[in-house]
Design an enzyme around this catalytic site. Sequence first.
Site, PDB file in Angstrom:
ATOM      1  N   THR A  57       0.732  -1.297   0.056  1.00 10.72           N
ATOM      2  CA  THR A  57       0.063   0.279   0.076  1.00 10.72           C
ATOM      3  C   THR A  57       0.795   1.135   0.122  1.00 10.72           C
ATOM      4  O   THR A  57       0.656   2.263  -0.617  1.00 10.72           O
ATOM      5  CB  THR A  57      -0.870  -0.041   1.270  1.00 10.72           C
ATOM      6  OG1 THR A  57      -1.652  -1.053   1.058  1.00 10.72           O
ATOM      7  CG2 THR A  57      -1.678   1.284   1.585  1.00 10.72           C
ATOM      8  N   THR A  89       1.766  -4.500   4.253  1.00  8.35           N
ATOM      9  CA  THR A  89       1.559  -4.803   5.629  1.00  8.35           C
ATOM     10  C   THR A  89       1.026  -6.251   5.844  1.00  8.35           C
ATOM     11  O   THR A  89       1.016  -6.914   7.010  1.00  8.35           O
ATOM     12  CB  THR A  89       0.687  -3.855   6.354  1.00  8.35           C
ATOM     13  OG1 THR A  89      -0.620  -3.830   5.923  1.00  8.35           O
ATOM     14  CG2 THR A  89       1.345  -2.526   6.254  1.00  8.35           C
ATOM     15  N   ASP A  90       0.141  -6.742   4.722  1.00 10.15           N
ATOM     16  CA  ASP A  90      -0.394  -8.266   5.001  1.00 10.15           C
ATOM     17  C   ASP A  90       0.709  -8.962   5.520  1.00 10.15           C
ATOM     18  O   ASP A  90       0.232  -9.902   6.483  1.00 10.15           O
ATOM     19  CB  ASP A  90      -1.231  -8.649   3.878  1.00 10.15           C
ATOM     20  CG  ASP A  90      -2.362  -7.736   3.615  1.00 10.15           C
ATOM     21  OD1 ASP A  90      -2.890  -6.798   4.238  1.00 10.15           O
ATOM     22  OD2 ASP A  90      -3.168  -7.652   2.428  1.00 10.15           O
ATOM     23  N   SER A 126       1.659  -7.500  -0.984  1.00 11.83           N
ATOM     24  CA  SER A 126       2.239  -8.341  -0.198  1.00 11.83           C
ATOM     25  C   SER A 126       1.682  -9.787   0.163  1.00 11.83           C
ATOM     26  O   SER A 126       2.504 -10.665   0.197  1.00 11.83           O
ATOM     27  CB  SER A 126       2.562  -7.854   1.517  1.00 11.83           C
ATOM     28  OG  SER A 126       1.503  -7.934   2.206  1.00 11.83           O
TER      29      SER A 126
HETATM   30  N1  ASP Z   1      -2.786  -5.271   0.943  1.00  8.29           N
HETATM   31  C1  ASP Z   1      -1.837  -4.808   1.219  1.00  8.29           C
HETATM   32  C2  ASP Z   1      -0.542  -5.488   1.101  1.00  8.29           C
HETATM   33  O1  ASP Z   1      -0.058  -6.145   1.873  1.00  8.29           O
HETATM   34  C3  ASP Z   1      -1.638  -4.014   2.592  1.00  8.29           C
HETATM   35  C4  ASP Z   1      -0.806  -3.036   2.795  1.00  8.29           C
HETATM   36  O2  ASP Z   1       0.313  -2.982   2.417  1.00  8.29           O
HETATM   37  O3  ASP Z   1      -0.785  -2.183   3.741  1.00  8.29           O
HETATM   38  O4  ASP Z   1       0.240  -5.300   0.012  1.00  8.29           O
END
Ligand code: ASP
Length: 324
Positions: free
Chosen positions: A12, A86-87, A54
Amino acid sequence: MKTILILHTGGTIAMSQNNDGAVVPNSANPLDTFTNPFQGKLKLITEDLFNLPSPHIRPEEMLLIQKRIMKAAAAGIDGVVVTHGTDTLEETAYFLDLTVPNDLPVVITGAMRSANEIGSDGLHNFQSAIQTAASPQAKGKGVLVVMNDEIHTARYVTKTHTTNVATFRTPTFGPIGLVTKKSVHFFEKLLLQSCHPIDHVVKHVYLIKAYAGMDPEILEMLNNSATNGIVIEALGAGNLPPAVLPALKKLLVKKVPIVLVSRCFNGIAQEVYGYNGGGIQLSRLGVTFCHGLNGQKARIKLLVGLSCGLKEQALADFVSDAVS
Ligand code: ASP
């Protein structure tokens, strides 16, 4: 002047919201517009390693990041910042924690709001991560996760909220430091763990979750020649429904490593209960209790242990001790 290597991997923090409201990857990383606020104090070298959400990151990509960091370490870099979705951030962070020597500061960060959303946290987290990687105190702390002004260890941090910017928490222990408006503060020392550099990653290391009335068929399906190891998020202190025991025993007889953690958010899995399916029985059967890691991190640890060739008791010793 210190030199910090920045490795962008997507997520993200590298995305924007489109006109339909969907958050999507960009062809150019919005962080490329970041002007170094530490001119004259820090030299930043930036590389776009890849641009993946991710959930697309696999141990193979984690290994690529690790190899790039090891190359930079050999060239004398002072610190590394990795931007990441973050995932699965906590899994990459822990993979690096296990495979990169901990005298090199490595900090991972991301964002919960994409680059053009109101209140986007990407640039702020990015800047905090650079400050942390440059801090002399970051040496010897293992891989760190910096988000929302907090510094967490890769070993214990976990994503706890789907959308809130304060999503990263360290259950049981809390963060080990803070990034304030003026400086970076650490208030905890870390129990160091050894580094296990690997040059490949094994496949077919599974993670499953126990539940009331758990169906033994899940374990029976995993009883095949491809399976290299299984982590089970067990109930409470580390117990399983007795209905799965016959399938579990068949896997253990075949010497498939079975690692147990708790599905509880806080606390550690231990051999406490003596009833059928209780932790004492599971331990006697040969199940390895992993003390203190969550399921996804225990899986990374098992995968790293298997990938560096550990077997049987040596593998169990490596996986069972969360600080080895
Ligand atoms: N879905 C996103 C990822 O993990 C979430 C993020 O980056 O905050 O790529």
